[in-house]
Design a protein around this motif. Structure first.
Motif, PDB file in Angstrom:
ATOM      1  N   LYS A   2       0.669  -1.170  -0.018  1.00 24.01           N
ATOM      2  CA  LYS A   2      -0.051  -0.148   0.251  1.00 24.01           C
ATOM      3  C   LYS A   2       1.219   0.942   0.326  1.00 24.01           C
ATOM      4  O   LYS A   2       0.307   2.097  -1.077  1.00 24.01           O
ATOM      5  N   LEU A   3       1.883   1.232   0.685  1.00 26.76           N
ATOM      6  CA  LEU A   3       2.369   2.302   1.334  1.00 26.76           C
ATOM      7  C   LEU A   3       3.143   2.579  -0.801  1.00 26.76           C
ATOM      8  O   LEU A   3       3.667   3.982  -0.390  1.00 26.76           O
ATOM      9  N   ILE A   4       4.085   1.767  -1.063  1.00 24.36           N
ATOM     10  CA  ILE A   4       5.131   1.930  -2.220  1.00 24.36           C
ATOM     11  C   ILE A   4       3.684   2.565  -3.348  1.00 24.36           C
ATOM     12  O   ILE A   4       3.564   3.192  -4.379  1.00 24.36           O
ATOM     13  N   TYR A   5       2.031   2.264  -3.311  1.00 31.92           N
ATOM     14  CA  TYR A   5       1.189   2.663  -3.951  1.00 31.92           C
ATOM     15  C   TYR A   5       0.989   3.510  -3.652  1.00 31.92           C
ATOM     16  O   TYR A   5       1.109   4.605  -5.041  1.00 31.92           O
ATOM     17  N   LEU A   6       0.807   3.636  -2.354  1.00 35.59           N
ATOM     18  CA  LEU A   6       1.155   5.805  -2.029  1.00 35.59           C
ATOM     19  C   LEU A   6       2.026   6.500  -2.649  1.00 35.59           C
ATOM     20  O   LEU A   6       1.966   7.861  -2.916  1.00 35.59           O
ATOM     21  N   LEU A   7       3.157   6.008  -2.485  1.00 33.53           N
ATOM     22  CA  LEU A   7       4.609   6.520  -2.703  1.00 33.53           C
ATOM     23  C   LEU A   7       4.055   7.087  -3.972  1.00 33.53           C
ATOM     24  O   LEU A   7       4.018   8.650  -4.872  1.00 33.53           O
ATOM     25  N   LYS A  77       3.246 -10.338 -10.481  1.00 31.95           N
ATOM     26  CA  LYS A  77       4.283 -10.580  -9.479  1.00 31.95           C
ATOM     27  C   LYS A  77       5.981 -10.221 -10.060  1.00 31.95           C
ATOM     28  O   LYS A  77       6.073 -10.768  -9.146  1.00 31.95           O
ATOM     29  N   LEU A  78       5.342 -10.586 -11.114  1.00 29.80           N
ATOM     30  CA  LEU A  78       6.750 -10.069 -11.524  1.00 29.80           C
ATOM     31  C   LEU A  78       7.216  -8.418 -10.694  1.00 29.80           C
ATOM     32  O   LEU A  78       8.555  -8.602 -10.530  1.00 29.80           O
ATOM     33  N   GLN A  79       5.940  -8.208 -10.771  1.00 29.18           N
ATOM     34  CA  GLN A  79       7.002  -6.778 -10.043  1.00 29.18           C
ATOM     35  C   GLN A  79       7.631  -7.078  -8.714  1.00 29.18           C
ATOM     36  O   GLN A  79       7.898  -6.395  -8.129  1.00 29.18           O
ATOM     37  N   ASP A  80       6.000  -7.608  -8.043  1.00 30.53           N
ATOM     38  CA  ASP A  80       6.926  -7.993  -6.386  1.00 30.53           C
ATOM     39  C   ASP A  80       8.108  -8.619  -6.045  1.00 30.53           C
ATOM     40  O   ASP A  80       8.782  -8.130  -5.482  1.00 30.53           O
ATOM     41  N   ASN A  81       7.989  -9.400  -6.851  1.00 29.44           N
ATOM     42  CA  ASN A  81       9.041 -10.524  -6.833  1.00 29.44           C
ATOM     43  C   ASN A  81       9.974 -10.463  -7.593  1.00 29.44           C
ATOM     44  O   ASN A  81      11.168 -10.849  -6.526  1.00 29.44           O
ATOM     45  N   TYR A  82      10.460  -8.697  -8.220  1.00 29.97           N
ATOM     46  CA  TYR A  82      12.013  -8.582  -9.141  1.00 29.97           C
ATOM     47  C   TYR A  82      12.219  -7.154  -8.326  1.00 29.97           C
ATOM     48  O   TYR A  82      12.958  -6.735  -9.318  1.00 29.97           O
ATOM     49  N   LYS A  83      11.053  -6.541  -7.767  1.00 30.15           N
ATOM     50  CA  LYS A  83      11.817  -5.299  -7.298  1.00 30.15           C
ATOM     51  C   LYS A  83      13.115  -5.263  -7.130  1.00 30.15           C
ATOM     52  O   LYS A  83      13.978  -4.211  -7.373  1.00 30.15           O
ATOM     53  N   ALA A  84      13.136  -5.943  -6.336  1.00 31.40           N
ATOM     54  CA  ALA A  84      14.209  -5.759  -5.470  1.00 31.40           C
ATOM     55  C   ALA A  84      15.754  -5.813  -5.888  1.00 31.40           C
ATOM     56  O   ALA A  84      16.643  -5.518  -6.275  1.00 31.40           O
ATOM     57  N   ILE A 108      -8.717   0.066 -10.756  1.00 33.05           N
ATOM     58  CA  ILE A 108      -7.402  -0.166 -10.568  1.00 33.05           C
ATOM     59  C   ILE A 108      -7.713   0.222  -9.117  1.00 33.05           C
ATOM     60  O   ILE A 108      -6.994  -0.961  -8.296  1.00 33.05           O
ATOM     61  N   LYS A 109      -8.469   0.448  -8.142  1.00 27.41           N
ATOM     62  CA  LYS A 109      -8.966   0.525  -6.851  1.00 27.41           C
ATOM     63  C   LYS A 109      -9.273  -0.963  -6.515  1.00 27.41           C
ATOM     64  O   LYS A 109      -8.588  -1.350  -5.544  1.00 27.41           O
ATOM     65  N   GLU A 110      -9.886  -1.825  -7.137  1.00 27.68           N
ATOM     66  CA  GLU A 110     -10.333  -2.752  -7.178  1.00 27.68           C
ATOM     67  C   GLU A 110      -9.687  -3.946  -6.945  1.00 27.68           C
ATOM     68  O   GLU A 110      -9.366  -5.169  -5.987  1.00 27.68           O
ATOM     69  N   ASN A 111      -8.198  -4.171  -7.749  1.00 29.27           N
ATOM     70  CA  ASN A 111      -7.174  -4.671  -7.688  1.00 29.27           C
ATOM     71  C   ASN A 111      -6.047  -4.533  -7.200  1.00 29.27           C
ATOM     72  O   ASN A 111      -5.443  -5.025  -6.863  1.00 29.27           O
ATOM     73  N   ASP A 112      -6.210  -3.320  -6.709  1.00 26.52           N
ATOM     74  CA  ASP A 112      -5.217  -3.465  -5.902  1.00 26.52           C
ATOM     75  C   ASP A 112      -3.599  -3.020  -6.699  1.00 26.52           C
ATOM     76  O   ASP A 112      -3.465  -3.788  -6.024  1.00 26.52           O
ATOM     77  N   LEU A 113      -3.510  -2.364  -7.586  1.00 27.73           N
ATOM     78  CA  LEU A 113      -2.185  -2.516  -8.964  1.00 27.73           C
ATOM     79  C   LEU A 113      -0.995  -2.282  -7.961  1.00 27.73           C
ATOM     80  O   LEU A 113      -1.577  -0.560  -7.814  1.00 27.73           O
ATOM     81  N   HIS A 114      -0.133  -2.406  -7.443  1.00 28.49           N
ATOM     82  CA  HIS A 114       0.910  -1.796  -7.144  1.00 28.49           C
ATOM     83  C   HIS A 114       1.741  -1.728  -8.543  1.00 28.49           C
ATOM     84  O   HIS A 114       3.197  -0.928  -7.711  1.00 28.49           O
ATOM     85  N   SER A 115       1.624  -1.735  -9.298  1.00 25.09           N
ATOM     86  CA  SER A 115       2.342  -1.080 -10.373  1.00 25.09           C
ATOM     87  C   SER A 115       2.289  -0.293 -10.932  1.00 25.09           C
ATOM     88  O   SER A 115       1.314  -0.299 -10.943  1.00 25.09           O
TER      89      SER A 115
END
Lengths: 171, 203
Positions: A2-7, A77-84, A108-115
């Motif tokens: 959520k924080l990344i999304y907000l950022l 999933k790719l974003q989550d796994n390979y962000k680092a 965007i909201k319903e799927n809580d997209l973080h990319s």
């Protein structure tokens, strides 16, 4: 997350390109408050040509495009796994501007997209489609993967495994 | 060692398979002779290009019911047929999607849509999905302007209908009209190929 999304939201508030459509009375929930960065091609172009140590995975999609929506979780999933590892996913929506409030923001909201999501609103497609990749006929989904030294363009759908396989050429 | 060989072969096979997955830009280029077809229309009759003895050419449009871009262009497709059918360039619309994936594009739904919109042109189904790959159509809408020649229908223009999918009133360049007008006036076509966003044809 959520924080990344907000950022992301905070980072893009400064762009000045954000465009608010008149809220649809049916969707009077907070989806309308979702910030959406709307760009023309001139504003998108630098996002497709960054020269740094990161790897950029740019997916062209729309909420009305069923195969796009189906493969979207793989990009998340790719974003989550390979962000680092320096992978940045950018989701470029080609939704119609009149659907931004009705469809895109709620999606965007319903799927809580973080990319990161941007909406491309530029009718001169005959200019920007070949500029993005000369082989692109214009069908979506389509994906661009690039880093500072190489770029690959894919006018196709992906599974998570096939997407990962392509990414690994860049890692 | 044998095991290693097997692994290597497996990798080689996987590698080559990955290449066959890439989209191939087959299909027609400007100047190619297009195939005729025999496809079912919404009225149950079979339609071929060769049925149109008096036509000078065709505006072949791969389109469908379910793609928002195709829907955005419906009125403009009707207008094209109204303007050019009488001049010898009728619109032939072909629905290329697999209807198991897109039930909204079934023959019944095609019929309903054509009736509701008042289509003045044939709306054919590429039922076994054999025609659109020969043309090289990848999406809806996707237009091919053909001119009848002694060798057969020759591809003269490939691409979008115009340069503004959002608003017909804000169109600057009417690519298809310009191409057909040029053919009618025996002039060279200025813009022979254009790109536009569209919905991937559902296989």
């Amino acid at each position: 997350m959520k924080l990344i999304y907000l950022l992301c939201i905070v980072l893009f508030l400064g762009c000045g390109n954000a465009q608010k459509d008149i809220a649809d009375s049916k969707n009077s929930n907070s989806a309308q408050d979702t910030e959406l960065t709307v760009v023309n091609y001139d504003a998108l172009e630098p996002m497709l040509n960054k020269k740094n140590d990161s790897i950029y995975v740019v997916n062209f999609w729309a909420t009305w495009c069923a195969p796009c929506v189906k493969e979207l979780p793989h990009f998340e999933k790719l974003q989550d796994n390979y962000k680092a590892k320096g992978v940045n996913v950018l989701l470029v929506s080609l939704d119609f501007p009149r659907q931004y409030d009705k469809k895109l923001k709620p999606f965007i909201k319903e799927n809580d997209l973080h990319s990161k999501v941007v909406a491309l609103n530029d009718t001169n497609q005959n200019r920007w489609i070949p500029a993005i990749d000369d082989s692109w006929s214009g069908a979506i989904p389509a994906t661009l993967i690039y880093d500072s030294t190489k770029r690959r363009f894919y006018e196709q759908t992906f599974t998570y495994d096939s997407l990962l396989k392509e990414l690994k050429q860049f890692l | 060692m044998r095991y290693l060989n097997k692994v290597l072969i497996a990798f080689a096979v996987l590698f080559s398979l990955s290449f066959t997955n890439l989209p191939e830009s087959n299909g027609y280029k400007i100047g190619d002779i297009a195939t005729d077809f025999n496809l079912e229309n919404i009225d149950g009759r079979m339609v071929s290009l060769s049925d149109y003895e008096d036509a000078k050419g065709f505006i072949v449009i791969f389109t469908c019911n379910t793609c928002p871009y195709a829907v955005a262009y419906e009125d403009r497709i009707i207008a094209l047929d109204k303007k050019y059918a009488s001049k010898g360039y009728p619109v032939i619309a072909i629905m290329p999607n697999n209807t198991d994936i897109k039930p909204g594009d079934s023959m019944k739904n095609m019929r309903a849509r054509a009736k509701a919109k008042g289509f003045t042109f044939p709306y054919l189904m590429d039922k076994d999905q054999s025609i659109y790959p020969q043309y090289g159509a990848t999406k809806t809408p996707h237009v091919y302007v053909l001119e009848k020649t002694s060798k057969g229908p020759q591809v003269k223009y490939i691409g979008a209908i115009d340069d503004n999918y959002q608003d017909a009133k804000k169109v600057n360049e009417k690519y298809v009209e310009e191409a057909v007008d040029a053919l009618l006036n025996n002039e060279p076509i200025k813009t022979k190929e254009t790109r536009a966003i569209g919905c991937t044809i559902k296989v």
